[in-house]
Design an enzyme around this catalytic site. Structure first.
Site, PDB file in Angstrom:
ATOM      1  N   HIS A  89       0.792  -1.202   0.045  1.00  0.00           N
ATOM      2  CA  HIS A  89      -0.007   0.060  -0.040  1.00  0.00           C
ATOM      3  C   HIS A  89       0.817   1.419  -0.126  1.00  0.00           C
ATOM      4  CE1 HIS A  89      -3.696  -2.083   1.647  1.00  0.00           C
ATOM      5  NE2 HIS A  89      -3.369  -2.576   0.617  1.00  0.00           N
ATOM      6  N   GLU A  91       0.502   3.867   1.689  1.00  0.00           N
ATOM      7  CA  GLU A  91       1.079   4.230   3.170  1.00  0.00           C
ATOM      8  C   GLU A  91       2.114   3.359   3.754  1.00  0.00           C
ATOM      9  OE1 GLU A  91      -3.561   4.244   3.061  1.00  0.00           O
ATOM     10  OE2 GLU A  91      -1.920   3.260   1.826  1.00  0.00           O
ATOM     11  N   CYS A 125      -6.389   1.343   5.675  1.00  0.00           N
ATOM     12  CA  CYS A 125      -7.345   0.295   5.778  1.00  0.00           C
ATOM     13  C   CYS A 125      -6.748  -0.148   7.212  1.00  0.00           C
ATOM     14  CB  CYS A 125      -6.617  -0.935   4.985  1.00  0.00           C
ATOM     15  SG  CYS A 125      -4.926  -1.398   4.883  1.00  0.00           S
ATOM     16  N   CYS A 128      -2.771  -0.718   7.315  1.00  0.00           N
ATOM     17  CA  CYS A 128      -1.998   0.735   7.200  1.00  0.00           C
ATOM     18  C   CYS A 128      -2.238   1.690   8.536  1.00  0.00           C
ATOM     19  CB  CYS A 128      -2.541   1.289   6.063  1.00  0.00           C
ATOM     20  SG  CYS A 128      -1.887   0.541   4.560  1.00  0.00           S
TER      21      CYS A 128
END
Length: 176
Positions: A89, A91, A125, A128
């Protein structure tokens, strides 16, 4: 207020949140994901500490080059079955790429786009969120799917997610 030289209209500079969210949008253009493109920018004292976009791990074949997305082919909804996803991801990549001592009390800005180019919800999410907490970031600023800027402290974001996770039925996939 200064004037835009090109069309002699009043010019106003964007605020810091708009500025860094726009940079996150540009960072998302490097994404290698076929379903959604996300960009993240970590900022401290109005200076960029790190950036990241979603895509396959370094040295791995990404979905764009491979020409298919496993989760898309299996019709897996957003927010579910991340273990089948090849991507790291945005992040996570921003955190991995940044110096830990610079991240303490920093802000992460997140912007994303759907496959069709529409805005995607930039809310991190749960995984994250945990990484953001561990990186000791202070604040999350993201664009939601309607284009609204959402600004929330890391503790508040994570506490809300934890409450939702604890309230969710056991052994069920759920989206926060």
């Amino acid at each position: 207020m200064s004037r835009d030289r090109k069309n002699n209209k009043p010019y106003s500079r964007p605020g810091w949140d708009e500025y860094f969210l726009e940079i996150a949008r540009v960072v998302s253009s490097r994404s290698t994901c076929l379903r959604r493109r996300y960009g993240a920018v970590i900022v401290k004292d109005n200076v960029i500490v790190s950036t990241g976009y979603n895509g396959a791990p370094r040295g791995s074949t990404n979905c764009i080059d491979r020409g298919y997305c496993r989760r898309k082919e299996l019709n897996i909804p957003a927010g579910e079955r991340y273990e089948l996803c090849e991507a790291v991801h945005a992040e996570q990549n921003a955190i991995i790429n940044g110096a830990p001592e610079r991240m303490k009390d920093a802000t992460i800005y997140i912007a994303g786009f759907e496959e069709d180019g529409n805005l995607a919800n930039g809310k991190p999410c749960l995984l994250c969120q945990r990484m953001i907490v561990n990186a000791m970031l202070k604040e999350v600023v993201y664009l939601n799917a309607e284009g609204m800027i959402i600004k929330i402290s890391v503790n508040e974001l994570y506490d809300k997610a934890n409450g939702a996770a604890e309230a969710a039925p056991e052994n069920k996939d759920y989206k926060i």
